[in-house]
Scaffold this motif. Structure first.
Motif, PDB file in Angstrom:
ATOM      1  N   GLU A   1       2.660  14.733  -1.310  1.00  0.00           N
ATOM      2  CA  GLU A   1       1.831  15.106  -0.169  1.00  0.00           C
ATOM      3  C   GLU A   1       1.320  13.852   0.529  1.00  0.00           C
ATOM      4  OE1 GLU A   1      -0.930  18.298  -0.312  1.00  0.00           O
ATOM      5  OE2 GLU A   1      -0.142  19.060  -2.215  1.00  0.00           O
ATOM      6  N   ARG A   2       1.019  14.009   1.832  1.00  0.00           N
ATOM      7  CA  ARG A   2       0.484  12.861   2.565  1.00  0.00           C
ATOM      8  C   ARG A   2      -0.845  12.410   1.960  1.00  0.00           C
ATOM      9  NH1 ARG A   2      -0.958  16.569   7.148  1.00  0.00           N
ATOM     10  NH2 ARG A   2       1.102  16.103   7.989  1.00  0.00           N
ATOM     11  N   MET A   3      -1.102  11.110   2.080  1.00  0.00           N
ATOM     12  CA  MET A   3      -2.304  10.520   1.509  1.00  0.00           C
ATOM     13  C   MET A   3      -3.195   9.959   2.603  1.00  0.00           C
ATOM     14  SD  MET A   3      -1.464   8.309  -1.923  1.00  0.00           S
ATOM     15  CE  MET A   3      -1.324   9.062  -3.528  1.00  0.00           C
ATOM     16  N   ASN A   4      -4.430   9.694   2.224  1.00  0.00           N
ATOM     17  CA  ASN A   4      -5.356   9.018   3.118  1.00  0.00           C
ATOM     18  C   ASN A   4      -4.967   7.546   3.255  1.00  0.00           C
ATOM     19  OD1 ASN A   4      -7.999   7.478   3.766  1.00  0.00           O
ATOM     20  ND2 ASN A   4      -8.514   9.619   4.183  1.00  0.00           N
ATOM     21  N   GLU A   5      -5.175   6.988   4.432  1.00  0.00           N
ATOM     22  CA  GLU A   5      -4.774   5.598   4.679  1.00  0.00           C
ATOM     23  C   GLU A   5      -5.483   4.605   3.769  1.00  0.00           C
ATOM     24  OE1 GLU A   5      -5.126   4.475   8.724  1.00  0.00           O
ATOM     25  OE2 GLU A   5      -3.792   6.055   9.465  1.00  0.00           O
ATOM     26  N   SER A   6      -6.625   4.983   3.258  1.00  0.00           N
ATOM     27  CA  SER A   6      -7.397   4.068   2.407  1.00  0.00           C
ATOM     28  C   SER A   6      -6.930   4.093   0.949  1.00  0.00           C
ATOM     29  CB  SER A   6      -8.885   4.415   2.483  1.00  0.00           C
ATOM     30  OG  SER A   6      -9.117   5.753   2.041  1.00  0.00           O
ATOM     31  N   SER A   7      -5.972   4.920   0.621  1.00  0.00           N
ATOM     32  CA  SER A   7      -5.504   5.041  -0.766  1.00  0.00           C
ATOM     33  C   SER A   7      -4.881   3.736  -1.250  1.00  0.00           C
ATOM     34  CB  SER A   7      -4.474   6.159  -0.884  1.00  0.00           C
ATOM     35  OG  SER A   7      -5.034   7.398  -0.491  1.00  0.00           O
TER      36      SER A   7
ATOM     37  N   ARG B   1       4.083   9.702   1.938  1.00  0.00           N
ATOM     38  CA  ARG B   1       2.617   9.651   1.933  1.00  0.00           C
ATOM     39  C   ARG B   1       2.043   9.282   3.294  1.00  0.00           C
ATOM     40  NH1 ARG B   1       3.988   6.929  -3.114  1.00  0.00           N
ATOM     41  NH2 ARG B   1       3.388   8.251  -4.898  1.00  0.00           N
ATOM     42  N   SER B   2       2.859   8.683   4.157  1.00  0.00           N
ATOM     43  CA  SER B   2       2.367   8.169   5.442  1.00  0.00           C
ATOM     44  C   SER B   2       2.633   9.104   6.609  1.00  0.00           C
ATOM     45  CB  SER B   2       3.018   6.801   5.726  1.00  0.00           C
ATOM     46  OG  SER B   2       2.786   5.898   4.665  1.00  0.00           O
TER      47      SER B   2
ATOM     48  N   LYS C   1       0.829  -1.207   0.000  1.00  0.00           N
ATOM     49  CA  LYS C   1       0.000   0.000   0.000  1.00  0.00           C
ATOM     50  C   LYS C   1       0.866   1.261   0.000  1.00  0.00           C
ATOM     51  CE  LYS C   1      -2.335  -0.987   3.679  1.00  0.00           C
ATOM     52  NZ  LYS C   1      -3.344  -0.864   4.769  1.00  0.00           N
TER      53      LYS C   1
ATOM     54  N   LYS D   1       2.317  11.607   9.595  1.00  0.00           N
ATOM     55  CA  LYS D   1       1.231  11.836  10.542  1.00  0.00           C
ATOM     56  C   LYS D   1       1.078  13.314  10.908  1.00  0.00           C
ATOM     57  CE  LYS D   1       0.380   7.433  10.904  1.00  0.00           C
ATOM     58  NZ  LYS D   1      -0.856   6.853  10.314  1.00  0.00           N
TER      59      LYS D   1
ATOM     60  N   VAL E   1       0.296   3.924   1.615  1.00  0.00           N
ATOM     61  CA  VAL E   1       0.290   4.483   2.971  1.00  0.00           C
ATOM     62  C   VAL E   1       0.307   3.332   3.965  1.00  0.00           C
ATOM     63  CG1 VAL E   1      -0.936   5.925   4.643  1.00  0.00           C
ATOM     64  CG2 VAL E   1      -0.997   6.519   2.212  1.00  0.00           C
TER      65      VAL E   1
END
Length: 310
Positions: free
Chosen positions: A291-297, A244-245, A188, A247, A190
């Protein structure tokens, strides 16, 4: 006949006795006076000494605060330019050019303090990166445990860790295909790589490396000069996941790929860092901003065009 004469006894007080009593009292008064003077002198000395010590402590604290403020201040532009100039003139065969060093230096200079810098590869520029990010956290990752230990012993201020790469440059296409196949699971975009089973993910670094919100990541290693060399596939994939991960901190991460003209750098950069994130590219340096991503990406790039040739 009885002797009727009465013997009269007279008690005379010798003047000496009276004088002796007066003398004793004088000595007592003198002794008490001396004690009093000694007490007063001790009291005055103690107060003066405490005052001196307090003044000295205040001076020391002020000096420490001044020094701390001086250390925390950013490097002057003239110092930065001088460091870059001499680093670019190094006699080492594999040193970076000025055009490669300048964009990284500019980003570090603008980075909010304390800046977190992660570097893959111990190179001739190692000390330069540490110096340019002197107010921040700088960590180096290298494939050679002996060289990492040597650098740390020679330069205790350097924070370096070794990693055992299991990849081979000749397997790049298969590894990329495997990562994309498992993008919804162990690969994944993220995730915490410490618990990852993705073949391209680096999961054997110290725990705290995965917990830091990295502001700048430079990929300048490992080696990839021959088919059996580890190549930089894992380093590039890991850099993308770490970015991407995040916090906290700045949601954006600058990722630099050195030797950008290489096949691995070009292909893996497009696959895992994405063309839409490529800010600038020269012959030897690629500059991405992720940029950081949503965990569901479950997608690395918005444009899912593959760079792999069949």
């Amino acid at each position: 006949m009885k002797n009727t004469n009465t013997n009269t006894k007279l008690i005379l007080l010798h003047p000496y006795i009276q004088k002796q009593g007066n003398s004793n009292r004088l000595w007592l008064l003198a002794f008490i006076s001396i004690l009093t003077l000694a007490f007063l002198a001790t009291l005055i000395y103690t107060r003066d000494r405490e005052s001196t010590l307090n003044n000295a402590n205040t001076s020391i604290i002020s000096s420490v605060i001044t020094t701390t403020n001086a250390v925390s201040a950013p490097l002057p532009a003239t110092v930065i330019n001088t460091l870059i100039h001499y680093a670019s003139k190094s006699n080492d065969t594999y040193h970076m050019t000025y055009s490669d060093l300048k964009p990284i230096s500019d980003v570090l200079r603008k980075c909010s303090s304390p800046c977190n810098l992660l570097v893959f590869g111990l190179t001739p520029e190692t000390l330069l990166w540490k110096a340019l990010n002197h107010n921040g956290k700088t960590v180096f990752i290298d494939e050679n445990r002996y060289y990492a230990a040597y650098i740390e012993e020679k330069h205790p201020e350097i924070d370096a860790y070794d990693v055992q790469y299991t990849t081979k440059r000749s397997e790049m296409k298969e590894l990329i295909a495997s990562a994309k196949e498992h993008v919804a699971n162990e690969c994944k975009p993220v995730q915490n790589l410490l618990f990852s089973d993705c073949k391209l993910g680096i999961n054997d670094l110290p725990n705290h490396v995965y917990e830091v919100d990295w502001d700048v990541i430079l990929v300048d290693g490992p080696r990839g000069d021959w088919p059996e060399a580890p190549g930089r596939m894992s380093a590039i994939f890991t850099a993308g996941v770490l970015a991407r991960s995040k916090k906290g901190g700045n949601p954006k991460t600058h990722i630099f790929l050195h030797d950008f003209s290489g096949e691995v750098e070009q292909v893996c950069g497009n696959e895992f860092l994405c063309k839409e994130n490529l800010l600038e590219a020269s012959g030897t340096m690629g500059h991405y901003v992720l940029e950081r991503m949503n965990e569901s990406s479950v997608q690395y790039c918005k444009e899912s065009s593959s760079s792999l040739s069949t």
